[in-house]
Design a protein around this motif. Structure first.
Motif, mmCIF file in Angstrom:
data_model
loop_
_atom_site.group_PDB
_atom_site.id
_atom_site.type_symbol
_atom_site.label_atom_id
_atom_site.label_comp_id
_atom_site.label_asym_id
_atom_site.label_seq_id
_atom_site.Cartn_x
_atom_site.Cartn_y
_atom_site.Cartn_z
ATOM 1 N N TYR A 112 41.124 29.890 23.479
ATOM 2 C CA TYR A 112 40.854 31.331 23.356
ATOM 3 C C TYR A 112 40.514 31.935 24.718
ATOM 4 C CZ TYR A 112 38.142 35.552 22.426
ATOM 5 O OH TYR A 112 37.653 36.824 22.454
ATOM 6 N N ALA A 113 39.669 31.226 25.487
ATOM 7 C CA ALA A 113 39.263 31.736 26.801
ATOM 8 C C ALA A 113 40.454 31.816 27.750
ATOM 9 C CB ALA A 113 38.170 30.842 27.387
ATOM 10 N N ASP A 114 41.356 30.817 27.683
ATOM 11 C CA ASP A 114 42.542 30.832 28.548
ATOM 12 C C ASP A 114 43.433 32.029 28.230
ATOM 13 O OD1 ASP A 114 41.752 28.591 29.879
ATOM 14 O OD2 ASP A 114 43.013 27.206 28.744
ATOM 15 N N ARG A 115 43.621 32.311 26.960
ATOM 16 C CA ARG A 115 44.448 33.466 26.567
ATOM 17 C C ARG A 115 43.791 34.776 26.989
ATOM 18 N NH1 ARG A 115 45.615 29.341 23.566
ATOM 19 N NH2 ARG A 115 47.603 29.090 22.476
ATOM 20 N N TRP A 116 42.474 34.805 26.905
ATOM 21 C CA TRP A 116 41.771 36.018 27.324
ATOM 22 C C TRP A 116 41.905 36.239 28.826
ATOM 23 C CZ3 TRP A 116 40.198 40.361 25.511
ATOM 24 C CH2 TRP A 116 39.307 41.143 26.245
ATOM 25 N N ARG A 117 41.935 35.149 29.600
ATOM 26 C CA ARG A 117 42.101 35.289 31.049
ATOM 27 C C ARG A 117 43.473 35.852 31.398
ATOM 28 N NH1 ARG A 117 39.472 30.543 30.690
ATOM 29 N NH2 ARG A 117 37.309 30.624 31.333
ATOM 30 N N VAL A 118 44.479 35.480 30.615
ATOM 31 C CA VAL A 118 45.814 36.036 30.836
ATOM 32 C C VAL A 118 45.782 37.551 30.632
ATOM 33 C CG1 VAL A 118 48.194 36.086 30.013
ATOM 34 C CG2 VAL A 118 47.007 33.904 30.227
ATOM 35 N N GLU A 119 45.120 37.983 29.539
ATOM 36 C CA GLU A 119 45.000 39.421 29.269
ATOM 37 C C GLU A 119 44.204 40.115 30.370
ATOM 38 O OE1 GLU A 119 46.502 41.078 26.892
ATOM 39 O OE2 GLU A 119 47.420 39.234 26.136
ATOM 40 N N THR A 153 44.281 35.044 41.662
ATOM 41 C CA THR A 153 44.630 34.333 40.436
ATOM 42 C C THR A 153 44.684 32.831 40.678
ATOM 43 O OG1 THR A 153 45.941 36.236 39.728
ATOM 44 C CG2 THR A 153 46.331 34.168 38.577
ATOM 45 N N GLY A 154 45.251 32.427 41.823
ATOM 46 C CA GLY A 154 45.305 31.006 42.154
ATOM 47 C C GLY A 154 43.921 30.397 42.300
ATOM 48 N N LEU A 155 43.009 31.102 42.961
ATOM 49 C CA LEU A 155 41.636 30.617 43.108
ATOM 50 C C LEU A 155 40.935 30.501 41.758
ATOM 51 C CD1 LEU A 155 40.511 32.627 46.271
ATOM 52 C CD2 LEU A 155 40.981 30.184 46.128
ATOM 53 N N SER A 156 41.175 31.477 40.877
ATOM 54 C CA SER A 156 40.582 31.434 39.543
ATOM 55 C C SER A 156 41.050 30.209 38.771
ATOM 56 C CB SER A 156 40.934 32.712 38.780
ATOM 57 O OG SER A 156 40.412 32.678 37.464
ATOM 58 N N LEU A 157 42.349 29.901 38.865
ATOM 59 C CA LEU A 157 42.882 28.715 38.192
ATOM 60 C C LEU A 157 42.273 27.436 38.779
ATOM 61 C CD1 LEU A 157 46.658 29.704 37.921
ATOM 62 C CD2 LEU A 157 45.014 29.553 36.055
ATOM 63 N N MET A 158 42.090 27.399 40.079
ATOM 64 C CA MET A 158 41.474 26.228 40.708
ATOM 65 C C MET A 158 40.046 26.032 40.222
ATOM 66 S SD MET A 158 42.858 26.732 44.610
ATOM 67 C CE MET A 158 41.696 25.537 45.263
ATOM 68 N N VAL A 159 39.284 27.142 40.136
ATOM 69 C CA VAL A 159 37.898 27.068 39.671
ATOM 70 C C VAL A 159 37.840 26.508 38.262
ATOM 71 C CG1 VAL A 159 35.902 28.448 39.001
ATOM 72 C CG2 VAL A 159 37.022 28.879 41.174
ATOM 73 N N SER A 182 32.056 31.394 32.145
ATOM 74 C CA SER A 182 33.267 32.019 32.673
ATOM 75 C C SER A 182 33.344 31.825 34.182
ATOM 76 C CB SER A 182 33.278 33.507 32.341
ATOM 77 O OG SER A 182 32.243 34.178 33.036
ATOM 78 N N ASP A 183 34.569 31.904 34.719
ATOM 79 C CA ASP A 183 34.752 31.793 36.162
ATOM 80 C C ASP A 183 33.953 32.874 36.893
ATOM 81 O OD1 ASP A 183 36.573 30.054 35.156
ATOM 82 O OD2 ASP A 183 38.328 31.259 35.657
ATOM 83 N N ALA A 184 34.040 34.093 36.354
ATOM 84 C CA ALA A 184 33.376 35.223 37.009
ATOM 85 C C ALA A 184 31.865 35.021 37.068
ATOM 86 C CB ALA A 184 33.707 36.517 36.268
ATOM 87 N N LYS A 185 31.286 34.464 35.993
ATOM 88 C CA LYS A 185 29.834 34.275 35.957
ATOM 89 C C LYS A 185 29.389 33.235 36.982
ATOM 90 C CE LYS A 185 26.028 32.965 32.898
ATOM 91 N NZ LYS A 185 25.659 32.486 31.549
ATOM 92 N N ILE A 186 30.145 32.128 37.074
ATOM 93 C CA ILE A 186 29.795 31.072 38.026
ATOM 94 C C ILE A 186 29.901 31.591 39.462
ATOM 95 C CG2 ILE A 186 30.523 28.846 38.958
ATOM 96 C CD1 ILE A 186 31.312 28.069 36.119
ATOM 97 N N LEU A 187 30.990 32.286 39.758
ATOM 98 C CA LEU A 187 31.178 32.817 41.108
ATOM 99 C C LEU A 187 30.154 33.898 41.433
ATOM 100 C CD1 LEU A 187 35.070 32.964 41.251
ATOM 101 C CD2 LEU A 187 33.556 31.243 42.231
ATOM 102 N N GLN A 188 29.733 34.640 40.419
ATOM 103 C CA GLN A 188 28.718 35.680 40.638
ATOM 104 C C GLN A 188 27.376 35.054 41.025
ATOM 105 O OE1 GLN A 188 28.018 38.172 37.241
ATOM 106 N NE2 GLN A 188 26.763 39.624 38.358
ATOM 107 N N VAL A 189 27.042 33.919 40.376
ATOM 108 C CA VAL A 189 25.784 33.227 40.701
ATOM 109 C C VAL A 189 25.827 32.695 42.132
ATOM 110 C CG1 VAL A 189 24.363 31.218 40.147
ATOM 111 C CG2 VAL A 189 25.287 32.622 38.311
#
Length: 249
Positions: A112-119, A153-159, A182-189
């Protein structure tokens, strides 16, 4: 659960419910969603109370909240009923994911999270970069926008890939659970790890607690707290690119 449904519904006719399917209901609790809802409600109630004390008019929505969460006390006047607030927030952090194909809750949430990232990626292209209506001054600016999004997008996939590897290898080790982060939450911290530069090098603020675990999960060296001098990188001779040569990245 066994869900019965009408395979060929017709308007005006009662449902036959002759077909059935096996469904899985996965329930998740997210404390961040709960806290956001609690903060939003608290801010609204405090605004209402302030308006009433200053004899300001309430909006229609504020009137509804007043009727729902306030009561008149003989001694204290208008007060917030905490029990009603607790009942309203009781299930705010819970989410239900329904699927007919995946029994494992972690795999279902990951899919579900992967599909949401595509959106979300498409939304970024449309809203942030304006790719639904190109507003670039020239082709060079358009290429620049698209390339920046490609890198992000590439960096997000790597994370996300590194987090999955970490969870797979440390599933039974009792380490940090990052499945639902989420990727965004980890990077925000990690975004507030400050670097101070000076004439002879630089140093980082101390990194402790959860941040260390995040660096470990991403397989990135934790920045040291002491001064460090950047290593001198030898300069490479400048070369002219050859036309027609394929470049692999």
């Amino acid at each position: 659960m066994n869900w019965k449904y009408d395979p060929r519904p017709v308007d005006g006719k009662p449902a036959s419910n002759t077909a059935s399917a096996e469904l899985y209901y996965h329930m998740f609790y997210d404390p961040v969603i709960y806290q956001e809802a609690a903060d939003k409600l608290t801010e609204s109630l405090l605004t209402i109370k302030k308006k009433l004390l200053e004899n300001e008019a309430l909006t229609e929505q504020e009137e509804e909240l007043k009727e729902k969460f306030f009561r008149n006390d003989k001694e204290k006047g208008l007060i917030i009923v905490n029990r009603r607030v607790d009942d309203y927030l009781k299930y705010k952090g819970f989410r239900v994911l329904v699927t007919d194909s995946e029994k494992d809750p972690v795999k279902a949430w990951t899919a579900y999270a992967d599909r949401w990232r595509v959106e979300d990626a498409f939304a970024t292209l449309k809203d942030r970069l304006g790719c639904n209506r190109i507003r670039c001054s020239d082709n060079k600016a358009l290429q620049g926008k698209t390339f920046v999004q490609f890198i992000a997008t590439g960096l997000s996939l790597m994370v996300r890939s590194r987090i999955r590897c970490y969870m797979k290898e440390n599933k039974k080790a009792g380490k940090l659970n990052l499945v639902y982060e989420s990727d965004a939450k980890i990077l925000q911290v990690l975004n507030n790890v400050m670097q101070t530069r000076f004439n002879h090098g630089y140093y980082f603020d101390e990194v402790a607690g959860k941040k260390i675990k995040y660096f470990e999960a991403l397989d990135v060296r934790v920045p040291g707290a002491g001064p460090e001098t950047p290593e001198e990188v030898p300069e490479e001779p400048e070369t002219e690119p050859l036309l027609g040569t394929d470049i692999e990245i």
